[in-house]
Design a protein around this motif. Sequence first.
Motif, PDB file in Angstrom:
ATOM      1  N   ASP A 242       0.861  -1.182   0.000  1.00 18.71           N
ATOM      2  CA  ASP A 242       0.000   0.000   0.000  1.00 18.71           C
ATOM      3  C   ASP A 242       0.903   1.240   0.000  1.00 18.71           C
ATOM      4  O   ASP A 242       1.634   1.473   0.970  1.00 18.71           O
ATOM      5  CB  ASP A 242      -0.901   0.005   1.242  1.00 18.71           C
TER       6      ASP A 242
ATOM      7  N   MET B  27      -1.690  -5.165  -4.593  1.00 22.07           N
ATOM      8  CA  MET B  27      -1.548  -3.780  -4.145  1.00 22.07           C
ATOM      9  C   MET B  27      -2.926  -3.201  -3.883  1.00 22.07           C
ATOM     10  O   MET B  27      -3.831  -3.349  -4.721  1.00 22.07           O
ATOM     11  CB  MET B  27      -0.802  -2.966  -5.219  1.00 22.07           C
TER      12      MET B  27
ATOM     13  N   ILE C  41      -4.485  -5.175  -8.450  1.00 22.86           N
ATOM     14  CA  ILE C  41      -4.506  -3.872  -7.777  1.00 22.86           C
ATOM     15  C   ILE C  41      -5.941  -3.512  -7.456  1.00 22.86           C
ATOM     16  O   ILE C  41      -6.836  -3.658  -8.290  1.00 22.86           O
ATOM     17  CB  ILE C  41      -3.911  -2.779  -8.695  1.00 22.86           C
TER      18      ILE C  41
ATOM     19  N   LEU D 288       1.575   2.072  -9.104  1.00 24.08           N
ATOM     20  CA  LEU D 288       1.283   0.673  -8.778  1.00 24.08           C
ATOM     21  C   LEU D 288       1.452  -0.236  -9.992  1.00 24.08           C
ATOM     22  O   LEU D 288       1.968  -1.355  -9.868  1.00 24.08           O
ATOM     23  CB  LEU D 288      -0.135   0.550  -8.216  1.00 24.08           C
TER      24      LEU D 288
ATOM     25  N   LYS E 228       4.751  -1.454 -10.518  1.00 26.78           N
ATOM     26  CA  LYS E 228       5.219  -2.448  -9.550  1.00 26.78           C
ATOM     27  C   LYS E 228       4.529  -3.812  -9.704  1.00 26.78           C
ATOM     28  O   LYS E 228       4.657  -4.677  -8.841  1.00 26.78           O
ATOM     29  CB  LYS E 228       5.016  -1.919  -8.119  1.00 26.78           C
TER      30      LYS E 228
ATOM     31  N   THR F  33      -4.985   0.300  -2.096  1.00 26.92           N
ATOM     32  CA  THR F  33      -4.732   1.644  -1.572  1.00 26.92           C
ATOM     33  C   THR F  33      -5.924   2.574  -1.773  1.00 26.92           C
ATOM     34  O   THR F  33      -6.768   2.344  -2.638  1.00 26.92           O
ATOM     35  CB  THR F  33      -3.488   2.267  -2.254  1.00 26.92           C
TER      36      THR F  33
END
Length: 570
Positions: free
Chosen positions: A210, A285, A342, A331, A334, A287
């Motif tokens: 995150d 991920m 995600i 993100l 990554k 967030t």
Amino acid sequence: MNNTTNLSSLIWSSADDVLRGLFKPSEYGRVILPFVVMRRLDCVLEPKKDEVFELYTKYKDQLSDPTPVILRQVGYPFFNSSKFDLSRIKSDPNNVLMNFNNYVQGYSKNVLDIIENFSINPLVEKLHKNKRLYLLIDKFTEFDLHPDKIDNHQMGSVYEELLRKFSEMSNEESGDHFTPRDVVKLLVSFVFGGDRKDLQGEGKIRSVFDPCCGTGGMLTIGKEWIHENINPNLKVDLYGQELNDVTYSICKSDLLMMDENPENIHGPCSSISDDRLQGRKFDYMITNPPFGVSWKSEEEFVTEEAKDPNGRFFVGTPRTSDGSLLFLQHLIHKMNPEGSRIGIVFNGSPLFTGDAGSGESEIRKWVIENDWLECIVSLPDRMFFNTGITTYIWIVTNKKSKERKGKVQLIDGSSFWTSLKKNLGDKGKYITEEQKDELFNIYQKFEESEFCKIYPNNFFGYTKVVVELPLIENGEIKKDRQGKPKPDTSKRDNERVSLSEDIESYYEREVKPHLPESWMDRSKDKIGYEINFTKYFYKFTPLRSLDEISKDLKSLDDEIQQLSMEMADE
């Protein structure tokens, strides 16, 4: 004390008794939050407090660093070698500041780093100078915050309730808010529940990241959800980065008490201009980045990186007034080549802001044409503590299932809510477990319905075509050297033509009959992408007839006359 809202209110009001008049209410959080963390640490360490002090006294002159011995002996990932804790400081009121400093410096380095980020020294000095440090310590020792009494899930809620009060009084921007637990649970169910097969089995390790981790609630709830719903034996490594020094410190301290690795949490610094996990790839991920918040202070760095073909922002950058899409690019950069998922919370802006060729449109084009956008879920309004706006969950992945390839699923979750008995700031609605399951079932079924639409990727794309009209002077069409009509720039217009439609056919059908002298300048064509979510789920409501409206007006008029007569009789 099991009611976290009541506990946070009790902590706030107790501190208010001491802080009022000395600090502004908007400054309370800076004082309260570090003391909550220290009290919770004390509650964990209390059973072995004397043992640690004895071990430290025994080995401090024998070893250059007795830390490994102490940690091995007590079995905790942290300790405090001072003979004091907050309760024991009260036993010597005349030396409270000296003993408090001794107590803070007694923490092992991993905790001391956390406490130093709270920057409490000037606050403590001010409290002591005004004879209130002892009173505040006395108040906090009344709370039993041991994890056996207040588990990490509850404590996370307490932190966030205190932070909500703090941000309200500080008049924080709407983008600086905390993600309610019901929204987090919905998000993690889509991210992890949509990838069950990969999370099942023995001996697996998966990473979760995150980039705006706040107090760590999304990370810990995500791990908890995996263990409770998919695989209790899966090893989940948590990683995060956080800009705010207070929430960064809270996150690290909580992970430390949960026996996680707090060194995986980086900060306090921005993920955009100071990526502390550069080069790292993650399996999952999740967030909730600040939306509607300017990134002007990071513009120079972002603009420079955008020139790099291998950089995060090479495809385009959004306008500086809203940096939400920068986090999505961060993100995606990554994602593991083998496959990542995600889950990110946005407001409406990333769906449609920016015309063809703009940074926002180019980012949407990049995501959709790479077939990474899997699903978007609209949430009800008034779901967040500090803003009542409508929000959306985006699910982005580079490992779509076969049936989802080349398609985007849209889910209208705006009606899936229940009213709170009492508003929490701007939050007046929440999503129940049953409603969360309903939405996830809609996602899993992957079938069109009242609440679900499925479109091919190119449905969201369009070509922006420039339409020209001739320049007319003195009743004649002006022409260039090649004998072609000159365009009248004051009458220049454009048409948006869906990518699924032939542009020439569209022009002949929709434009040419109305503007027979017009032509298209195809050299100026631009491809754009937008997601007009509301339009796709629009339900036409027929207008009421004039007879119905007339009857209602007459009825109201009769009521008014009756009331007037009754008042006159009185």
